[in-house]
Every structure is written in C-alpha cells, then in structure tokens.
Motif scaffolding. Structure first.
Motif, mmCIF file in Angstrom:
data_model
loop_
_atom_site.group_PDB
_atom_site.id
_atom_site.type_symbol
_atom_site.label_atom_id
_atom_site.label_comp_id
_atom_site.label_asym_id
_atom_site.label_seq_id
_atom_site.Cartn_x
_atom_site.Cartn_y
_atom_site.Cartn_z
ATOM 1 N N ASP A 72 68.465 -7.510 8.993
ATOM 2 C CA ASP A 72 67.811 -6.542 8.042
ATOM 3 C C ASP A 72 67.665 -4.948 8.756
ATOM 4 O O ASP A 72 67.843 -4.186 7.977
ATOM 5 C CB ASP A 72 66.239 -7.043 7.715
ATOM 6 N N GLU A 73 67.260 -4.777 10.086
ATOM 7 C CA GLU A 73 67.142 -3.457 10.578
ATOM 8 C C GLU A 73 68.518 -3.026 10.628
ATOM 9 O O GLU A 73 68.490 -1.745 10.036
ATOM 10 C CB GLU A 73 66.568 -3.765 12.097
ATOM 11 N N ILE A 74 69.554 -3.561 10.820
ATOM 12 C CA ILE A 74 71.017 -3.096 10.852
ATOM 13 C C ILE A 74 71.420 -2.523 9.269
ATOM 14 O O ILE A 74 72.115 -1.534 9.074
ATOM 15 C CB ILE A 74 71.844 -3.808 11.644
ATOM 16 N N ARG A 75 71.272 -3.577 8.560
ATOM 17 C CA ARG A 75 71.417 -3.486 7.087
ATOM 18 C C ARG A 75 70.881 -2.359 6.604
ATOM 19 O O ARG A 75 71.464 -1.320 6.046
ATOM 20 C CB ARG A 75 71.119 -4.571 6.288
ATOM 21 N N LEU A 76 69.604 -2.067 6.778
ATOM 22 C CA LEU A 76 68.659 -0.777 6.420
ATOM 23 C C LEU A 76 69.201 0.587 7.009
ATOM 24 O O LEU A 76 69.514 1.468 6.276
ATOM 25 C CB LEU A 76 67.192 -1.055 6.552
ATOM 26 N N MET A 77 69.581 0.319 8.409
ATOM 27 C CA MET A 77 70.040 1.331 8.889
ATOM 28 C C MET A 77 71.421 2.004 8.388
ATOM 29 O O MET A 77 71.685 3.259 8.246
ATOM 30 C CB MET A 77 70.452 1.301 10.424
ATOM 31 N N SER A 78 72.418 1.081 7.903
ATOM 32 C CA SER A 78 73.626 1.276 7.219
ATOM 33 C C SER A 78 73.388 2.159 6.131
ATOM 34 O O SER A 78 74.420 2.742 5.672
ATOM 35 C CB SER A 78 74.509 -0.092 7.276
ATOM 36 N N LEU A 79 72.265 2.029 5.599
ATOM 37 C CA LEU A 79 72.116 2.798 4.070
ATOM 38 C C LEU A 79 71.779 4.046 4.343
ATOM 39 O O LEU A 79 71.613 5.038 3.590
ATOM 40 C CB LEU A 79 71.010 1.954 3.317
ATOM 41 N N LEU A 80 71.189 4.720 5.452
ATOM 42 C CA LEU A 80 71.088 5.848 5.837
ATOM 43 C C LEU A 80 71.921 6.715 6.318
ATOM 44 O O LEU A 80 72.541 6.579 7.288
ATOM 45 C CB LEU A 80 69.382 5.703 6.921
ATOM 46 N N ARG A 81 71.777 8.252 5.820
ATOM 47 C CA ARG A 81 72.767 8.982 6.058
ATOM 48 C C ARG A 81 72.157 10.267 6.303
ATOM 49 O O ARG A 81 71.780 11.134 5.590
ATOM 50 C CB ARG A 81 73.899 9.399 4.794
ATOM 51 N N HIS A 82 72.042 10.696 7.806
ATOM 52 C CA HIS A 82 71.720 12.022 8.204
ATOM 53 C C HIS A 82 72.100 12.369 9.629
ATOM 54 O O HIS A 82 72.345 11.400 10.308
ATOM 55 C CB HIS A 82 70.070 11.748 8.164
ATOM 56 N N GLU A 83 72.337 13.687 10.087
ATOM 57 C CA GLU A 83 72.548 13.981 11.354
ATOM 58 C C GLU A 83 71.869 13.502 12.569
ATOM 59 O O GLU A 83 72.317 13.222 13.552
ATOM 60 C CB GLU A 83 72.988 15.419 11.370
ATOM 61 N N GLY A 84 70.606 13.129 11.986
ATOM 62 C CA GLY A 84 69.376 12.558 12.948
ATOM 63 C C GLY A 84 69.338 11.178 13.060
ATOM 64 O O GLY A 84 68.632 10.288 13.782
ATOM 65 N N ILE A 85 70.358 10.522 12.193
ATOM 66 C CA ILE A 85 70.125 9.077 12.306
ATOM 67 C C ILE A 85 71.592 8.449 12.547
ATOM 68 O O ILE A 85 72.483 8.880 12.145
ATOM 69 C CB ILE A 85 69.779 8.587 10.853
ATOM 70 N N VAL A 86 71.604 7.522 13.580
ATOM 71 C CA VAL A 86 72.958 7.119 14.090
ATOM 72 C C VAL A 86 73.650 6.275 12.984
ATOM 73 O O VAL A 86 72.789 5.397 12.203
ATOM 74 C CB VAL A 86 73.011 6.006 15.262
ATOM 75 N N ASP A 87 74.851 6.202 12.924
ATOM 76 C CA ASP A 87 75.617 5.328 12.029
ATOM 77 C C ASP A 87 75.797 4.297 12.488
ATOM 78 O O ASP A 87 75.990 3.814 13.749
ATOM 79 C CB ASP A 87 77.027 6.129 11.552
ATOM 80 N N VAL A 88 76.032 3.118 11.625
ATOM 81 C CA VAL A 88 76.482 1.757 11.911
ATOM 82 C C VAL A 88 77.819 1.532 11.526
ATOM 83 O O VAL A 88 78.317 1.729 10.428
ATOM 84 C CB VAL A 88 75.300 0.737 10.962
ATOM 85 N N TYR A 89 78.613 1.211 12.554
ATOM 86 C CA TYR A 89 80.060 1.024 12.178
ATOM 87 C C TYR A 89 80.342 -0.517 11.848
ATOM 88 O O TYR A 89 81.136 -0.961 11.281
ATOM 89 C CB TYR A 89 80.791 1.236 13.580
ATOM 90 N N ASP A 90 79.426 -1.429 12.730
ATOM 91 C CA ASP A 90 79.629 -2.909 12.166
ATOM 92 C C ASP A 90 78.438 -3.872 12.742
ATOM 93 O O ASP A 90 77.719 -3.289 13.566
ATOM 94 C CB ASP A 90 80.783 -3.320 13.213
ATOM 95 N N LEU A 91 78.500 -4.831 12.221
ATOM 96 C CA LEU A 91 77.484 -6.014 12.485
ATOM 97 C C LEU A 91 78.271 -7.440 12.649
ATOM 98 O O LEU A 91 78.875 -7.570 11.668
ATOM 99 C CB LEU A 91 76.318 -6.181 11.411
ATOM 100 N N ASP A 92 77.879 -8.078 13.676
ATOM 101 C CA ASP A 92 78.823 -9.068 14.009
ATOM 102 C C ASP A 92 77.992 -9.873 14.997
ATOM 103 O O ASP A 92 77.043 -9.813 15.255
ATOM 104 C CB ASP A 92 80.266 -8.770 14.636
ATOM 105 N N GLU A 93 78.775 -11.319 15.377
ATOM 106 C CA GLU A 93 78.220 -12.136 16.280
ATOM 107 C C GLU A 93 79.401 -12.410 17.219
ATOM 108 O O GLU A 93 80.426 -12.625 16.980
ATOM 109 C CB GLU A 93 77.547 -13.245 15.550
ATOM 110 N N ASP A 94 78.723 -12.879 18.429
ATOM 111 C CA ASP A 94 79.906 -13.330 19.325
ATOM 112 C C ASP A 94 79.196 -15.015 19.654
ATOM 113 O O ASP A 94 78.596 -15.416 18.832
ATOM 114 C CB ASP A 94 79.824 -12.592 20.681
ATOM 115 N N ASP A 95 79.766 -15.459 20.824
ATOM 116 C CA ASP A 95 79.501 -16.870 20.855
ATOM 117 C C ASP A 95 77.909 -17.155 21.066
ATOM 118 O O ASP A 95 77.334 -18.321 20.805
ATOM 119 C CB ASP A 95 79.997 -17.359 22.002
ATOM 120 N N GLU A 96 77.129 -15.967 21.523
ATOM 121 C CA GLU A 96 75.794 -16.204 21.999
ATOM 122 C C GLU A 96 74.716 -15.554 21.158
ATOM 123 O O GLU A 96 73.857 -16.164 20.834
ATOM 124 C CB GLU A 96 75.662 -15.445 23.482
ATOM 125 N N THR A 97 75.287 -14.268 20.358
ATOM 126 C CA THR A 97 74.093 -13.756 19.495
ATOM 127 C C THR A 97 74.579 -12.549 18.626
ATOM 128 O O THR A 97 75.999 -12.685 18.483
ATOM 129 C CB THR A 97 73.157 -13.191 20.583
#
Length: 166
Positions: free
Chosen positions: A71-96
């Motif tokens: 949810d945190e990453i999904r919400l971050m991905s909706l925000l656009r501002h030079e003071g807010i980092v961009d989200v490039y991807d959300l994924d999982e590996d074998d552990e987390t």
C-alpha cells in the motif's frame, strides 16, 4: 555486502535501516536475472543507481506487513513532485517484497545539519536556509495531502514520519 544480488539488481550497500525495511543502494545487474525495471534502467545507463526498499524477509511472512508495504509503495507511485521520490517498480524475490525507487544522492537534512554544527560549532542555521527547507518540505507535503487516486477520489493521506532523517 559485496556481490549481493536481488532479482535483476546488484546491491552496492545499505543506505538506511528502518523498522520494517532496509533501503539499499543498487544498480542494474544485466549479467544475471533481469527484471523489466533493471532492463529499462540498464539500457538507459548501465550505472543508473537506484534505491531498493526491501521488506525484511521475516515480515514477508505476515500478510498485514506485506499489505502495508505494498500500500505504501502503491500510494507513493501516485505522487508526483520534485521533493518526492519516484517509484520505478514493485516486485518480489524468493524471500520478500521490494520496491525500486529513485535515488536521491546526497546527505539527509539531519546529516547536513550535523556537518554544519561540526564545521561552525553552532546548531543555529541561517534563517533564509531554514525557511527554504521548510517551504520545500511543505510543498511536497501539500502534494501528499491533496493526492487523489486514478479515479479522482481524494486519498486523504497524512505523512506521519516527517523528520530530518527522512
């Protein structure tokens, strides 16, 4: 931490350690498993560095922590501002689960203030500098507080961790 890999990423080191996740410095690793994000960033510039926010593996076993992280990453991905980092991807590996985020290369405000104190012997900062920092933080928070989902519905977000480290 040398030679540590997460999916299509080579981990170069740890940026920060939080209560639920590590933030890691990484770059695309096109010699191993390739993810869409590592491929696109790798093709754009092989040394493109990113921040990986990686949920601690023991927390990935708990559905509530996974839901909060996603949810945190999904919400971050909706925000656009030079003071807010961009989200490039959300994924999982074998552990987390992990998120690939824009890297803001430089010290945190708290580190800059510590350096200022060390160099000047004073904790006081210039009023104009302080006002500029507060204005930029407020502008980013305004974007957070006014954010809407893709259907135009207000998200009613409140940032609960505004501090010089963040």
């Amino acid at each position: 931490m040398s030679e540590w890999h997460i999916a299509g990423w080579e981990v170069l080191g740890r940026i920060a350690r939080g209560s639920t996740a590590d933030v890691l410095l990484a770059r695309p690793d096109l010699t191993g498993e390739v993810t869409p994000a590592s491929l696109s960033l790798g093709l754009a510039g092989i040394d493109q560095r990113v921040a990986l926010k990686r949920l601690y593996p023991h927390l990935a076993e708990n559905e509530e922590f996974v839901r909060m992280f996603v949810d945190e990453i999904r919400l971050m991905s909706l925000l656009r501002h030079e003071g807010i980092v961009d989200v490039y991807d959300l994924d999982e590996d074998d552990e987390t689960f992990y998120a690939v985020l824009e890297l803001v290369d430089g010290p945190s405000l708290s580190a800059a203030l510590r350096l200022h104190h060390k160099q000047t012997g004073s904790a006081a900062v210039d009023v104009a500098f302080a006002a500029a920092v507060v204005a930029r933080v407020c502008a980013a928070l305004d974007v957070v507080h006014r954010a809407k989902d893709n259907d135009g519905v207000a998200l009613e977000l409140v940032h609960r961790d505004v501090n010089p480290q963040n």
